[in-house]
Design a protein around this motif. Structure first.
Motif, PDB file in Angstrom:
ATOM      1  N   THR A   7       0.834  -1.203   0.000  1.00 40.16           N
ATOM      2  CA  THR A   7       0.000   0.000   0.000  1.00 40.16           C
ATOM      3  C   THR A   7       0.868   1.251   0.000  1.00 40.16           C
ATOM      4  OG1 THR A   7      -1.676  -1.217   1.244  1.00 40.16           O
ATOM      5  CG2 THR A   7      -1.895   1.173   1.185  1.00 40.16           C
ATOM      6  N   PHE A   8       1.947   1.229   0.783  1.00 38.36           N
ATOM      7  CA  PHE A   8       2.867   2.372   0.826  1.00 38.36           C
ATOM      8  C   PHE A   8       3.400   2.667  -0.575  1.00 38.36           C
ATOM      9  CE2 PHE A   8       6.883   4.511   1.219  1.00 38.36           C
ATOM     10  CZ  PHE A   8       6.736   5.366   2.303  1.00 38.36           C
ATOM     11  N   ALA A   9       3.876   1.628  -1.261  1.00 39.54           N
ATOM     12  CA  ALA A   9       4.453   1.825  -2.592  1.00 39.54           C
ATOM     13  C   ALA A   9       3.414   2.382  -3.563  1.00 39.54           C
ATOM     14  CB  ALA A   9       5.013   0.513  -3.118  1.00 39.54           C
ATOM     15  N   GLN A  10       2.180   1.891  -3.483  1.00 36.61           N
ATOM     16  CA  GLN A  10       1.142   2.382  -4.390  1.00 36.61           C
ATOM     17  C   GLN A  10       0.791   3.845  -4.096  1.00 36.61           C
ATOM     18  OE1 GLN A  10      -2.216  -0.249  -4.724  1.00 36.61           O
ATOM     19  NE2 GLN A  10      -0.976  -1.972  -5.406  1.00 36.61           N
ATOM     20  N   LEU A  11       0.795   4.209  -2.814  1.00 36.67           N
ATOM     21  CA  LEU A  11       0.514   5.603  -2.469  1.00 36.67           C
ATOM     22  C   LEU A  11       1.620   6.529  -2.965  1.00 36.67           C
ATOM     23  CD1 LEU A  11      -0.844   5.063   1.159  1.00 36.67           C
ATOM     24  CD2 LEU A  11      -2.149   5.979  -0.782  1.00 36.67           C
ATOM     25  N   ILE A  12       2.878   6.110  -2.818  1.00 36.94           N
ATOM     26  CA  ILE A  12       3.986   6.934  -3.301  1.00 36.94           C
ATOM     27  C   ILE A  12       3.958   7.010  -4.825  1.00 36.94           C
ATOM     28  CG2 ILE A  12       6.497   7.090  -3.487  1.00 36.94           C
ATOM     29  CD1 ILE A  12       5.439   7.984  -0.787  1.00 36.94           C
ATOM     30  N   ASP A  13       3.662   5.891  -5.495  1.00 41.05           N
ATOM     31  CA  ASP A  13       3.559   5.917  -6.958  1.00 41.05           C
ATOM     32  C   ASP A  13       2.472   6.883  -7.414  1.00 41.05           C
ATOM     33  OD1 ASP A  13       5.579   4.097  -7.278  1.00 41.05           O
ATOM     34  OD2 ASP A  13       4.268   2.372  -7.596  1.00 41.05           O
TER      35      ASP A  13
END
Length: 363
Positions: free
Chosen positions: A26-32
């Protein structure tokens, strides 16, 4: 994207990483999606509400993050975030990497060639002797040894590699010494090696922390060697994660009369390389580099209206049994960006769990 963050941006990055229901995926998707942690933090309340959450999302206040930073610095530890140049390249190659790690001791070891040695907590005397000797030989050949500081094989591997470089990855915070009888070993690793954790200092490990710890152990490594393991063993989880991450997996064979050999023998049966000594590990490492993950083309951002139209359809397709996100996209009959945005909202609402390896499950 590798970049150096300001102090304020690092605090926002840590705050997002510590937010309820925000795991590495989820963190990676939010940063993306948002580019900056501060922008993702601002969007969280609306995203969680859209996903169906009624109560406020647990976002740590700024002073809580400051206390974590102060606690880590008081111990002499460093916070290393995934986008910065000094983040270990092996972990950065994971899809996704852990957003942050704490490192206590000689963090330069994280940039060297690393081999994991893991195995049974209730290990045989012979298994512990083998792990200690293998660690010693691998260290003499220039490799750092990583393990989880547990009883049995882990402890023996650390003891054998203290003089040449050892890394202990903990399930709790970097000051959570478990088992207690390893206090002396822990202090020697801090002085001569490195202790690593994804969690905040002062946190006591719970059962759900150990799979993430195992993922970091395998993620740091070029190869994972399992010395002893029963058929239901955390060491086999580490081996599976290593295979998924493109690392070499080796197993030490044992007597079929010993339950602690069943897991390692089964790994060999499934294709793991046989390990009878350091020569086997060195041979497996010849010409092997870190495999960069294949990252899909980033589609255009999804509109709120498009996500609204498919969110409940996506939720209805989920079950407690993990399914790949690619399969979910096909079943939903919607663009990838729209489905991923819906999954992020459902995860923040506590209705879905985004797992490593491209899997998702209902909560």
């Amino acid at each position: 994207m590798i970049r150096k963050l300001t102090d304020a941006a690092r605090r926002d990055w840590l705050r997002l990483a510590r937010t309820e229901n925000v795991g590495p995926v989820t963190f990676a998707q939010l940063i993306d999606r948002y580019g900056e942690a501060s922008l993702a933090l601002a969007a969280l309340p609306d995203l969680a509400r859209r996903g169906g959450r009624v109560s406020p999302l647990g976002v740590p206040p700024a002073d809580e993050v400051l206390r974590e930073l102060d606690a880590g610095h008081a111990l002499g530890a460093r916070l290393i975030v995934a986008c910065e140049p000094d983040f270990p390249a092996a972990l950065a190659a994971l899809d996704p990497p852990p957003p942050v790690i704490w490192a206590l001791g000689d963090a330069a070891l994280l940039g060297r060639s690393i081999v994991a040695i893991v195995g049974a907590r209730v290990a045989s005397a012979g298994g512990q002797r083998f792990a200690r000797g293998l660690a010693l030989d691998l260290g003499a050949a220039g490799h750092v040894v990583v393990s989880g500081m547990a009883r049995g094989v882990d402890g023996a591997a650390h003891e054998g590699s203290l003089a040449t470089g050892t890394i202990a990855v903990l399930g709790g915070g970097i000051d959570d010494v478990y088992p207690r009888e390893h206090r002396g070993l822990y202090e020697r690793i801090v002085a001569e090696g490195c202790v690593v954790s994804e969690n905040a200092p002062g946190r006591t490990a719970t059962a759900k922390d150990f799979p993430r710890r195992n993922r970091v152990i395998s993620g740091l490594s070029r190869a994972v060697v399992v010395v002893e393991a029963e058929l239901r063993s955390g060491s086999l989880i580490t081996a599976r994660l290593a295979a998924e991450q493109g690392r070499e997996v080796l197993a030490v064979p044992g007597s079929p009369l010993d339950p602690r050999a069943r897991g390692t023998n089964d790994l060999i049966r499934q294709g793991a390389a046989l390990c009878e000594g350091a020569e086997d590990v060195l041979r497996a490492l010849e010409g092997v580099g870190l495999r960069e993950p294949e990252r899909p083309f980033a589609p255009a951002p999804a509109s709120d209206a498009d996500v609204d139209a498919v969110r409940e359809r996506v939720a209805a397709l989920l079950s407690p049994t993990p399914v790949s996100r690619d399969e979910l996209v096909r079943a939903a009959g919607a663009p990838t960006a729209v489905v991923l945005a819906a999954l992020t909202e459902l995860a923040l609402a506590g209705r879905a769990e985004l797992l490593s390896g491209g899997l998702v499950a209902a909560l």
